[in-house]
Design an enzyme around this catalytic site. Structure first.
Site, PDB file in Angstrom:
ATOM      1  N   LYS A 188      18.213-103.388 -49.290  1.00 25.81           N
ATOM      2  CA  LYS A 188      18.217-101.938 -49.067  1.00 25.81           C
ATOM      3  C   LYS A 188      17.022-101.605 -48.173  1.00 25.81           C
ATOM      4  O   LYS A 188      15.883-101.933 -48.487  1.00 25.81           O
ATOM      5  CB  LYS A 188      18.066-101.219 -50.424  1.00 25.81           C
ATOM      6  CG  LYS A 188      17.875 -99.698 -50.342  1.00 25.81           C
ATOM      7  CD  LYS A 188      19.180 -98.975 -50.220  1.00 25.81           C
ATOM      8  CE  LYS A 188      19.005 -97.449 -50.296  1.00 25.81           C
ATOM      9  NZ  LYS A 188      18.790 -96.984 -51.672  1.00 25.81           N
ATOM     10  N   VAL A 189      17.307-100.959 -47.046  1.00 24.38           N
ATOM     11  CA  VAL A 189      16.266-100.573 -46.095  1.00 24.38           C
ATOM     12  C   VAL A 189      16.497 -99.132 -45.666  1.00 24.38           C
ATOM     13  O   VAL A 189      17.513 -98.524 -45.979  1.00 24.38           O
ATOM     14  CB  VAL A 189      16.258-101.488 -44.841  1.00 24.38           C
ATOM     15  CG1 VAL A 189      15.991-102.934 -45.211  1.00 24.38           C
ATOM     16  CG2 VAL A 189      17.561-101.345 -44.054  1.00 24.38           C
ATOM     17  N   THR A 241      13.253 -93.473 -42.905  1.00 23.57           N
ATOM     18  CA  THR A 241      14.046 -92.397 -42.320  1.00 23.57           C
ATOM     19  C   THR A 241      13.310 -91.073 -42.453  1.00 23.57           C
ATOM     20  O   THR A 241      13.396 -90.214 -41.571  1.00 23.57           O
ATOM     21  CB  THR A 241      15.413 -92.317 -43.004  1.00 23.57           C
ATOM     22  OG1 THR A 241      16.032 -93.612 -42.970  1.00 23.57           O
ATOM     23  CG2 THR A 241      16.320 -91.323 -42.300  1.00 23.57           C
ATOM     24  N   HIS A 261      13.013 -88.522 -52.581  1.00 30.49           N
ATOM     25  CA  HIS A 261      13.555 -88.789 -53.908  1.00 30.49           C
ATOM     26  C   HIS A 261      13.139 -87.758 -54.957  1.00 30.49           C
ATOM     27  O   HIS A 261      13.279 -86.556 -54.755  1.00 30.49           O
ATOM     28  CB  HIS A 261      13.213 -90.213 -54.342  1.00 30.49           C
ATOM     29  CG  HIS A 261      13.906 -91.263 -53.531  1.00 30.49           C
ATOM     30  ND1 HIS A 261      15.114 -91.070 -52.903  1.00 30.49           N
ATOM     31  CD2 HIS A 261      13.544 -92.541 -53.223  1.00 30.49           C
ATOM     32  CE1 HIS A 261      15.482 -92.163 -52.260  1.00 30.49           C
ATOM     33  NE2 HIS A 261      14.541 -93.082 -52.432  1.00 30.49           N
TER      34      HIS A 261
END
Length: 270
Positions: free
Chosen positions: A53-54, A107, A148
């Site tokens: 996961k990136v 991102t 998040h």
């Protein structure tokens, strides 16, 4: 044995619980590395993992070695990064400011760079995510870029939201917000991997109680309420399948970033 790396965040542990625990028929045993996305973005450069996961922002440096899988990642609506401050109220107030960010190839930071092109801050500091809100509250940083669960908890630190970069992105483009991607080494069977990960996602939705202890054990002292809201927001229809809308969002993000000279151009995603 499949070498798999993802973050300890609730959305990732929820998604991969079944695969990690041998609950996906036909899938191989899994060796898991838990690491924040800024770590996986860097370690993936050396091909350290079979599946990882990136950040979508890291893809231009990774697609020669890895292939984007259409399942298991994080992309959606109303789930973008936030710019937080103690007392600054306007975007232009960030000119010359010190801003803490969670990683140079995240991102979140790429969206920040696109958004802030007309009022560039004075200094960027890359710090562990957990230090950003306390650092802004203590005056160590003028502003912080958070992701998040911080979307739900920043008022507890006495902070103010200066900008919602997801809201900005959706308003500018009409696309959902690309956040985290699942990549697989190009020599592996992408169809089989996609099927196993999608099965893990579907198992999580059918049996949400099954992963509760596993998710909580990695949730870094998050409350059950915040954990549940985190999963509900970041695990959605795009997690099961990026589809045309998801691929278009990623292509637009990386195309705009390449045009601005922020990332190398890519030939394509599929």
């Amino acid at each position: 044995m499949l070498n798999l790396a993802f973050s300890p965040c609730p959305n990732d542990t929820f998604v991969f619980h079944a695969l990690v625990h041998g609950l996906v028929p036909g899938a191989p045993a899994v060796d898991v590395t838990y690491a924040d996305v800024d770590v996986t973005n860097t370690r993936a450069l050396d091909g350290a993992f079979d599946v990882v996961k990136v950040s979508y922002a890291a893809l231009p440096w990774l697609l020669d070695r890895y292939r984007l899988l259409p399942t298991g990642g994080a992309l959606g609506h109303g789930c973008g990064p936030l710019v937080l401050t103690r007392d600054r109220r306007r975007p232009e107030d960030l000119a010359g400011a010190t801003v803490a960010v969670p990683g140079e190839r995240t991102t979140a930071y790429l969206l920040f760079r696109l958004w802030s092109a007309g009022f560039a801050p004075g200094r960027i500091e890359v710090v562990p995510f957990a230090e950003i809100m306390p650092g802004v509250a203590a005056g160590r940083f003028d502003a912080g870029l958070v992701i998040h669960e911080a979307r739900f908890t920043y008022p507890e630190h006495g902070l103010t939201m200066l900008a919602d970069l997801g809201e900005w992105w959706e308003g500018e483009t009409g696309h959902p917000i690309p956040l985290g991607a699942i990549l697989a080494r190009r020599e592996l069977n992408a169809d089989a991997l996609t099927g196993w990960i999608r099965s893990s996602v579907e198992y999580a939705w059918r049996h949400p109680e099954a992963s509760a202890d596993y998710v909580a054990s990695h949730a870094q002292e998050m409350s059950a309420d915040v954990t549940g809201r985190h999963i509900d927001l970041y695990v959605n229809e795009f997690t099961a399948d990026l589809g045309d809308a998801g691929h278009a969002a990623v292509a637009d993000l990386l195309g705009r970033a390449a045009a601005a000279g922020l990332v190398p151009p890519i030939a394509g995603l599929r």
